[in-house]
Design a protein around this motif. Structure first.
Motif, PDB file in Angstrom:
ATOM      1  N   SER A 273      25.105  57.771   2.824  1.00  0.00           N
ATOM      2  CA  SER A 273      26.768  56.532   1.965  1.00  0.00           C
ATOM      3  C   SER A 273      26.626  55.857   3.090  1.00  0.00           C
ATOM      4  CB  SER A 273      27.189  57.374   1.433  1.00  0.00           C
ATOM      5  OG  SER A 273      28.430  58.284   2.298  1.00  0.00           O
ATOM      6  N   ALA A 279      22.356  53.022  -4.168  1.00  0.00           N
ATOM      7  CA  ALA A 279      21.636  54.642  -4.733  1.00  0.00           C
ATOM      8  C   ALA A 279      20.388  55.185  -4.757  1.00  0.00           C
ATOM      9  CB  ALA A 279      22.317  54.886  -6.198  1.00  0.00           C
ATOM     10  N   ASP A 280      19.449  54.165  -4.638  1.00  0.00           N
ATOM     11  CA  ASP A 280      18.078  54.901  -4.856  1.00  0.00           C
ATOM     12  C   ASP A 280      17.070  55.139  -3.162  1.00  0.00           C
ATOM     13  OD1 ASP A 280      17.476  54.110  -7.626  1.00  0.00           O
ATOM     14  OD2 ASP A 280      17.003  52.136  -7.490  1.00  0.00           O
ATOM     15  N   ARG A 282      19.663  56.120  -1.146  1.00  0.00           N
ATOM     16  CA  ARG A 282      20.070  56.758  -0.488  1.00  0.00           C
ATOM     17  C   ARG A 282      20.079  58.079  -1.158  1.00  0.00           C
ATOM     18  NH1 ARG A 282      26.949  55.438  -1.912  1.00  0.00           N
ATOM     19  NH2 ARG A 282      26.714  53.798  -0.448  1.00  0.00           N
ATOM     20  N   TRP A 283      18.408  58.130  -2.326  1.00  0.00           N
ATOM     21  CA  TRP A 283      17.940  59.368  -2.551  1.00  0.00           C
ATOM     22  C   TRP A 283      16.803  59.311  -2.337  1.00  0.00           C
ATOM     23  CZ3 TRP A 283      18.420  64.033  -4.249  1.00  0.00           C
ATOM     24  CH2 TRP A 283      17.748  64.369  -5.123  1.00  0.00           C
ATOM     25  N   PHE A 315      26.438  58.267  -5.599  1.00  0.00           N
ATOM     26  CA  PHE A 315      25.909  57.052  -6.712  1.00  0.00           C
ATOM     27  C   PHE A 315      26.457  56.745  -7.028  1.00  0.00           C
ATOM     28  CE2 PHE A 315      21.440  60.115  -5.615  1.00  0.00           C
ATOM     29  CZ  PHE A 315      21.833  59.859  -4.284  1.00  0.00           C
ATOM     30  N   ALA A 321      22.552  60.332 -10.983  1.00  0.00           N
ATOM     31  CA  ALA A 321      23.651  60.865  -9.772  1.00  0.00           C
ATOM     32  C   ALA A 321      23.242  62.105 -10.973  1.00  0.00           C
ATOM     33  CB  ALA A 321      24.657  61.369 -10.267  1.00  0.00           C
TER      34      ALA A 321
END
Length: 654
Positions: A273, A279-280, A282-283, A315, A321
């Motif tokens: 993070s 979020a995309d 990070r994933w 996220f 999430a």
């Protein structure tokens, strides 16, 4: 019957002989007794405290007793959160003073009475620039976790040109990276360590890694680079949020085909993070790291599962999430990774967000964990119970789930995982607040008596919730007990609580027909008088509570209702009258009316006329008061003349 009883008491071989030797014509032959085989069980390793734990398991926690760290003395038991903190820190300050004396006057503690000797009781070895040191000295300091002494000895070895092996440098690197070359508090000072760490967590929002410090010098001195040296520096940087360089080192190790271990990858997954914004992204990075682990045939463990869920919990897109968390759980279940309480904690913060749709994932979690005994497996395990109770209160508002959580907490040794005193306080804050909103008042007061004050001390916000429950249920009979607790918990300087408590007592007049209410008028009068005295005393303090007209009016009303408190009521009204220009607001007209009625009953026309004069001066309704005074007293000419001078002759009109 006697013979039968005697035969039952005999062993079987003796029974045969007894019958055979008795008088009679019956004979039998008994087989020789078989050789009994005795099997000695294997020795079970026991820790020094196993016996104490077995004894403790037979005795439950006594809610009427204070925590063992406090003196079991009514005059020394702290009864407020501030007092608890002061007590525990002062107790540890005494230990620190004793430790300082032991170190400063080490010549007095050279004797060793314990056999075998206990190293902790002996004075520490003091190293100076002139000390004779070798590699064994450094190895000993590292083994004991003495960071400052280990750094000093290492520098002395460098200055004297004494070679230090790479293995010893690696051990030194791991020690320095773990503590970021910052001396930790000793383990025995539990309370101070908790307060210091709690403050650090609140203050630390960014990198605290010391760039260019000893850790990086040790890493540079180790040649050739090993997986262990990479792992130590990467984990240290990740722990103290030097995120970019930690990830760069991981990539460098991958390019040089140096295989790192699972825990090193876990440390990078935890800080994703900080590396990526959306979020995309990070994933995507999380998936890349997990694929690298699969390519290197590294088996994921519980730390990998929790680190991945920690990444997912950051996220902003709650749909992504939730979907990602369910996929991760399914994959790790196939790998045979058993979730810990920390895993369920991350699931709760993923599914039960403040601005997300309501989720009942906690129901499935409680079904999975019901009746199980847990032990600490991950640092976040201690966050589970406080978070779960918060979800029960604020997300679902479900009393039955809260009771299931409490049952799980008190299963086996699960209470050890409630965390520090702050998390325990958060847990019971949410538990009590939920129960006082949903339970019948009598059932709630039973729970209150069980928890307060030795296990939990309500904060002002929770005390306000309790007062609201008393008001809704009209349970004025519990008010004296609550006031007593407010005094003990040092809540008497909270004006909002005082006003709320007075309003409950004034609005819920005791029913004289009920036996439980017969003593309430006198008890409420004592509470009001005690409150009046406490507020007067607080005027000499820095944090003081000021009288208001409404507050004094309610106190006056309660004193009037107490049959033996008219003199005190007169003192309070005298204060109101004399200080009316300094007191904001005025008492309610109903308070003045009740005081006039009490003056009539006690044949005190002067007080009644003073009340009327106060009403006139403050532009309040006076005709009703004047008429009641005229009807209730046989006024003398002087009193009648004063009455007419205040309101004229209008009170004579019916």
């Amino acid at each position: 019957m006697y013979l039968t009883r005697q035969l039952k008491l005999l062993p079987r071989p003796s029974l045969v002989r007894h019958i055979a030797s008795g008088s009679g014509t019956h004979y039998t032959t008994a087989a020789p007794p078989a050789t009994e085989h005795i099997e000695i069980p294997n020795r079970i390793e026991r820790s020094p405290t196993d016996l104490l734990q077995a004894l403790a398991s037979t005795v439950g926690r006594d809610p009427t007793a204070p925590h063992y760290k406090y003196h079991d003395d009514p005059y020394l038991i702290p009864m407020s959160n501030v007092a608890k903190r002061t007590f525990t820190l002062s107790k540890e300050a005494g230990r620190k003073a004793a430790s300082w004396i032991k170190e400063e006057h080490r010549e007095l503690f050279l004797h060793q009475e314990a056999q075998p000797p206990i190293e902790k009781f002996a004075p520490r070895m003091v190293y100076t620039e002139e000390s004779e040191v070798d590699s064994n000295s450094l190895q000993q300091m590292i083994a004991q976790g003495e960071l400052a002494d280990a750094v000093l000895v290492y520098n002395l070895l460098e200055q004297k040109g004494i070679e230090v092996s790479d293995a010893l440098k690696q051990s030194m690197l791991e020690l320095v990276c773990f503590y970021n070359n910052q001396e930790p508090l000793p383990e025995e000072f539990i309370e101070e360590r908790w307060f210091v760490e709690h403050n650090r967590r609140r203050e630390r929002h960014g990198k605290t890694w010391k760039d260019g410090d000893l850790a990086e010098k040790l890493y540079a001195a180790i040649e050739p680079k090993t997986p262990q040296s990479y792992a130590a520096l990467i984990r240290g940087m990740a722990k103290y949020l030097q995120c970019e360089r930690a990830y760069a080192l991981l990539q460098e190790a991958s390019e040089r085909q140096i295989q790192l271990d699972t825990n090193t990858y876990n440390s990078i997954i935890q800080i994703i993070s900080y590396l990526k914004e959306t979020a995309d992204q990070r994933w995507q990075l999380c998936n890349d790291l997990l694929r690298q682990m699969a390519e290197q045939q590294l088996r994921p463990n519980l730390g990998t599962l929790n680190a991945t869920l920690q990444c997912i919990s950051s996220f902003g897109n709650f749909k992504l999430a939730r979907g990602s968390a369910l996929k991760v759980l399914s994959e790790f279940k196939k790998l045979g990774v058993v979730p810990s309480l920390g895993t369920y904690y991350y699931l709760l913060i993923i599914f039960c967000r403040e601005r997300a749709p309501v989720s009942h994932v906690i129901v499935d979690i409680l079904k999975e964990t019901a009746g199980k005994h847990f032990k600490i497996e991950h640092p976040r395990d201690t966050y589970f119970f406080a978070t779960t109770m918060d979800v029960c209160r604020n997300h679902l508002h479900d009393k039955s789930l809260a009771k299931k959580v409490d049952e799980l907490l008190h299963t086996g040794n699960n209470y050890d995982l409630i965390g520090d005193s702050f998390k325990e306080s958060v847990y019971y804050r949410n538990y009590l607040a939920l129960l006082c909103q949903t339970e019948p008042i009598e059932d709630f007061m039973q729970t209150y008596d069980l928890l307060v004050p030795n296990i939990y001390i309500p904060e002002p916000g929770i005390m306000e919730e309790i007062l609201r429950a008393l008001e809704i249920n009209g349970a004025v009979e519990h008010v004296p007990r609550i006031w007593s607790d407010m005094v003990i918990f040092d809540h008497v300087n909270r004006e909002s609580l005082l006003l709320y408590l007075l309003r409950i007592m004034v609005d819920n007049r005791p029913n004289a027909d009920e036996p439980a209410h017969q003593q309430l008028p006198e008890q409420c009068a004592k509470v009001a008088l005690d409150m009046y005295n406490k507020i007067e005393e607080s005027s000499r303090r820095v944090r003081k509570v000021s009288f208001t007209g409404q507050m004094l009016g309610d106190i006056l009303t309660l004193l009037v209702r107490g049959d033996s408190s008219f003199d005190k009521a007169s003192e309070v009204f005298s204060y109101i009258d004399k200080q009316q220009h300094r007191i904001p607001g005025t008492p309610a007209e109903s308070a003045l009316s009740e005081y006039v009625e009490a003056s009539i009953q006690n044949k005190a026309p002067s007080q009644a006329l003073a009340t009327l004069q106060y009403a006139v001066e403050n532009n309040m309704e006076t005709n009703t008061l004047a008429r009641r005074i005229h009807e209730g007293f046989t006024l003398s000419e002087v009193h009648l003349a004063k009455l007419k001078s205040l309101v004229g002759d209008s009170f004579l009109d019916k």
